[in-house]
Motif scaffolding. Structure first.
Motif, PDB file in Angstrom:
ATOM      1  N   PHE A 237      48.041  24.233 -46.140  1.00  0.00           N
ATOM      2  CA  PHE A 237      48.602  22.880 -46.139  1.00  0.00           C
ATOM      3  C   PHE A 237      49.604  22.644 -47.263  1.00  0.00           C
ATOM      4  O   PHE A 237      50.245  21.599 -47.307  1.00  0.00           O
ATOM      5  N   GLY A 238      49.739  23.604 -48.151  1.00  0.00           N
ATOM      6  CA  GLY A 238      50.807  23.522 -49.133  1.00  0.00           C
ATOM      7  C   GLY A 238      52.134  23.993 -48.573  1.00  0.00           C
ATOM      8  O   GLY A 238      53.165  23.905 -49.257  1.00  0.00           O
ATOM      9  N   GLU A 239      52.134  24.489 -47.335  1.00  0.00           N
ATOM     10  CA  GLU A 239      53.341  25.000 -46.698  1.00  0.00           C
ATOM     11  C   GLU A 239      53.493  24.375 -45.315  1.00  0.00           C
ATOM     12  O   GLU A 239      53.549  25.053 -44.297  1.00  0.00           O
ATOM     13  N   CYS A 240      53.531  23.051 -45.291  1.00  0.00           N
ATOM     14  CA  CYS A 240      53.616  22.306 -44.033  1.00  0.00           C
ATOM     15  C   CYS A 240      55.024  22.362 -43.446  1.00  0.00           C
ATOM     16  O   CYS A 240      55.995  22.665 -44.133  1.00  0.00           O
ATOM     17  N   GLY A 241      55.111  22.015 -42.176  1.00  0.00           N
ATOM     18  CA  GLY A 241      56.395  21.881 -41.515  1.00  0.00           C
ATOM     19  C   GLY A 241      56.963  23.194 -41.019  1.00  0.00           C
ATOM     20  O   GLY A 241      56.340  24.257 -41.124  1.00  0.00           O
ATOM     21  N   PRO A 242      58.177  23.154 -40.432  1.00  0.00           N
ATOM     22  CA  PRO A 242      58.807  24.348 -39.869  1.00  0.00           C
ATOM     23  C   PRO A 242      59.043  25.427 -40.918  1.00  0.00           C
ATOM     24  O   PRO A 242      59.423  25.136 -42.053  1.00  0.00           O
ATOM     25  N   ARG A 243      58.852  26.677 -40.527  1.00  0.00           N
ATOM     26  CA  ARG A 243      59.096  27.829 -41.398  1.00  0.00           C
ATOM     27  C   ARG A 243      59.869  28.863 -40.594  1.00  0.00           C
ATOM     28  O   ARG A 243      59.660  29.011 -39.388  1.00  0.00           O
ATOM     29  N   GLY A 244      60.737  29.602 -41.255  1.00  0.00           N
ATOM     30  CA  GLY A 244      61.526  30.563 -40.494  1.00  0.00           C
ATOM     31  C   GLY A 244      62.455  31.384 -41.354  1.00  0.00           C
ATOM     32  O   GLY A 244      62.097  31.838 -42.444  1.00  0.00           O
ATOM     33  N   CYS A 245      63.685  31.570 -40.874  1.00  0.00           N
ATOM     34  CA  CYS A 245      64.686  32.390 -41.554  1.00  0.00           C
ATOM     35  C   CYS A 245      66.060  31.767 -41.304  1.00  0.00           C
ATOM     36  O   CYS A 245      66.179  30.785 -40.568  1.00  0.00           O
ATOM     37  N   TYR A 246      67.084  32.336 -41.915  1.00  0.00           N
ATOM     38  CA  TYR A 246      68.459  31.877 -41.682  1.00  0.00           C
ATOM     39  C   TYR A 246      69.256  32.966 -40.970  1.00  0.00           C
ATOM     40  O   TYR A 246      69.152  34.150 -41.317  1.00  0.00           O
ATOM     41  N   ILE A 247      70.022  32.541 -39.978  1.00  0.00           N
ATOM     42  CA  ILE A 247      70.998  33.435 -39.376  1.00  0.00           C
ATOM     43  C   ILE A 247      72.361  33.014 -39.922  1.00  0.00           C
ATOM     44  O   ILE A 247      72.709  31.828 -39.919  1.00  0.00           O
ATOM     45  N   VAL A 248      73.099  33.969 -40.456  1.00  0.00           N
ATOM     46  CA  VAL A 248      74.285  33.683 -41.264  1.00  0.00           C
ATOM     47  C   VAL A 248      75.492  34.424 -40.716  1.00  0.00           C
ATOM     48  O   VAL A 248      75.397  35.598 -40.334  1.00  0.00           O
ATOM     49  N   THR A 249      76.620  33.733 -40.662  1.00  0.00           N
ATOM     50  CA  THR A 249      77.898  34.360 -40.324  1.00  0.00           C
ATOM     51  C   THR A 249      78.824  34.219 -41.518  1.00  0.00           C
ATOM     52  O   THR A 249      79.020  33.110 -42.032  1.00  0.00           O
ATOM     53  N   MET A 250      79.386  35.335 -41.976  1.00  0.00           N
ATOM     54  CA  MET A 250      80.309  35.326 -43.106  1.00  0.00           C
ATOM     55  C   MET A 250      81.688  35.769 -42.632  1.00  0.00           C
ATOM     56  O   MET A 250      81.841  36.826 -42.012  1.00  0.00           O
ATOM     57  N   LYS A 251      82.648  34.930 -42.918  1.00  0.00           N
ATOM     58  CA  LYS A 251      84.025  35.254 -42.590  1.00  0.00           C
ATOM     59  C   LYS A 251      84.594  36.200 -43.646  1.00  0.00           C
ATOM     60  O   LYS A 251      84.091  36.287 -44.769  1.00  0.00           O
ATOM     61  N   GLU A 252      85.659  36.892 -43.291  1.00  0.00           N
ATOM     62  CA  GLU A 252      86.307  37.790 -44.247  1.00  0.00           C
ATOM     63  C   GLU A 252      86.785  37.015 -45.473  1.00  0.00           C
ATOM     64  O   GLU A 252      86.821  37.541 -46.589  1.00  0.00           O
ATOM     65  N   SER A 253      87.087  35.735 -45.280  1.00  0.00           N
ATOM     66  CA  SER A 253      87.549  34.895 -46.380  1.00  0.00           C
ATOM     67  C   SER A 253      86.425  34.538 -47.346  1.00  0.00           C
ATOM     68  O   SER A 253      86.668  34.044 -48.444  1.00  0.00           O
ATOM     69  N   GLY A 254      85.173  34.777 -46.940  1.00  0.00           N
ATOM     70  CA  GLY A 254      84.037  34.407 -47.773  1.00  0.00           C
ATOM     71  C   GLY A 254      83.360  33.127 -47.332  1.00  0.00           C
ATOM     72  O   GLY A 254      82.295  32.787 -47.839  1.00  0.00           O
ATOM     73  N   THR A 255      83.949  32.403 -46.394  1.00  0.00           N
ATOM     74  CA  THR A 255      83.324  31.192 -45.866  1.00  0.00           C
ATOM     75  C   THR A 255      82.031  31.553 -45.140  1.00  0.00           C
ATOM     76  O   THR A 255      81.968  32.541 -44.423  1.00  0.00           O
TER      77      THR A 255
END
Length: 434
Positions: A237-255
């Motif tokens: 219960f100390g870790e309530c709510g949605p849990r998961g990971c990040y999917i990330v896209t990085m442009k050549e510019s660094g954005t």
């Protein structure tokens, strides 16, 4: 949880797409649930493994370039054989799909904690523990990304590892830092490998994939993006709510554009229900059943373990104060719940209701009931809570028990005082609300 930036697919081959995950804590021993039902116990026992499987399946579905894991794959540095076999099996799936994996171990799985060795599948790169290493993706001359990472060589690392990371080279492609650390305050976690956001900025990287903090946190959105992915499966219960990971896209510019993806099999939720206006326990059970229906409807097909805290003043309090009453209500609301994918299991009912008295008028009485209210109000003053904490210091310093205790916060002291007040009012006032 911060609102993610809009996710967009790679527009050309120079874009890099990856998954950032951390703190898998495979094999975490969930306790206190299996006693209700062996079936629920089995679901919990494998929940962390199922979350990791979902991350791998997501990577394959989305055809990412690689997976980053920022430490604490295992819950213990001993790394049980079963957990290692599961990790190898899942990473083999990625390898077979042509997806690389980069790992930086943390305090729960330091490099000196191996009790057994299992060879990694092709395409898995483990960062060393003696110094940060630069690994290029792909490994040939057509470099699209540089991943710079360092593992924990031992469990307790108090050194600022981030300060040892090299600055981004002039000819480097988009660059990602991979580290298990405490950046900033730490949100209650032990400050292993502590550093500041400024330390991370000094490197000139485009993205920092951090682990150790279990809540998803975006410390900085861009230039560079600095992100804690959180753990893929909440464990209590100390870790309530949605849990998961990040999917990330990085442009050549660094954005950087990123999106949080929920991977947990089970959510943990806490809900509060007031008994104000309720005439009997039937009304309370109806309210709880309605809350359970709402939880199920909003869980996205996932299972939920919930805890209800009952608050407020009213006649239902007298029923709840009887021995065994909350357990009987718990049995009633839990009845018929089966381990379907969208189960809602009520773990506990906490009674914080109060006697239906007018405290202001009762406090003016000159009998013992008035004294109870007056003493309670006095004990809840800020200077008095410090005195109470001081009186308890001898207990907290006792070497036989101190490792099992945490110092009470002001809110916890106030809660204990109110509970003591309610207990005494139940004894002296009974059903009299005058």
């Amino acid at each position: 949880m911060p609102a993610p930036l809009e996710q967009t697919p790679p527009s050309n081959r120079t874009d890099i797409r990856f998954i950032h995950a951390a703190d898998l804590h495979l094999g975490t021993p969930f306790t206190g649930i299996s006693k209700f039902s062996p079936e629920f116990g089995d679901i919990l026992a494998y929940a962390t493994y199922r979350a990791f499987e979902e991350i791998v399946s997501l990577a394959i579905r989305e055809q990412v370039n690689f997976l980053l894991i920022s430490g604490d794959i295992y819950d213990s540095e001993e790394r049980r054989i079963y957990g290692q076999l599961i990790v190898r099996k899942q990473l083999q799936r990625l390898s077979d799909a042509g997806i690389r994996t980069y790992i930086a171990f943390g305090n729960h799985d330091p490099l000196d904690g191996w009790s057994a060795h299992i060879s990694w599948p092709e395409g898995v790169h483990v960062m060393p523990g003696d110094a940060p290493e630069v690994a290029y993706y792909p490994a040939d001359d057509d470099r699209m990304a540089a991943i710079v990472g360092m593992s924990f060589a031992r469990k307790a690392v108090s050194e600022n590892l981030a300060s040892r990371f090299p600055s981004k080279g002039r000819d480097w492609p988009v660059t990602i830092g991979l580290l298990h650390c405490t950046a900033g305050a730490g949100g209650g976690h032990v400050p292993y490998a502590p550093c500041s956001v400024e330390d991370l900025l000094q490197s000139g990287y485009d993205y920092w994939a951090l682990g150790h903090i279990h809540t998803p946190v975006v410390l900085r959105e861009n230039n560079p993006a600095i992100i804690y992915s959180g753990n893929p499966q909440g464990r209590d219960f100390g870790e309530c709510g949605p849990r998961g990971c990040y999917i990330v896209t990085m442009k050549e510019s660094g954005t950087v554009v990123y999106d949080f993806i929920e991977t947990c099999r089970i959510r943990w939720e806490e809900h509060e229900i007031s008994i104000e206006g309720m005439e009997d326990t039937n009304a309370l059970i109806t309210a709880m059943e309605g809350a359970i229906a709402d939880i199920r409807a909003n869980a996205g097909g996932k299972g939920t373990i919930c805890r209800f805290t009952l608050t407020g003043r009213g006649p239902v309090h007298a029923v709840l104060a009887r021995n065994g009453a909350t357990e009987e209500i718990l049995d009633a609301v839990r009845e018929g719940e089966c381990p379907a994918p969208d189960f809602v299991l009520t773990e506990k009912i906490i009674d914080r209701t109060e006697h239906p008295v007018d405290r202001e008028s009762v406090a003016c009485r000159t009998d013992i009931v008035g004294d109870i209210i007056q003493i309670s109000d006095c004990l809840m003053q800020e200077d008095t809570t410090d005195t109470i904490r001081g009186e308890l210091s001898e207990l907290y310093e006792n070497p036989r028990v101190k490792r099992h205790l945490e110092m009470l916060t002001d809110d916890e002291i106030v809660t204990l005082v109110r509970e003591a007040e309610t207990y005494l009012l139940d004894q002296f006032v009974g059903d009299d609300s005058e």
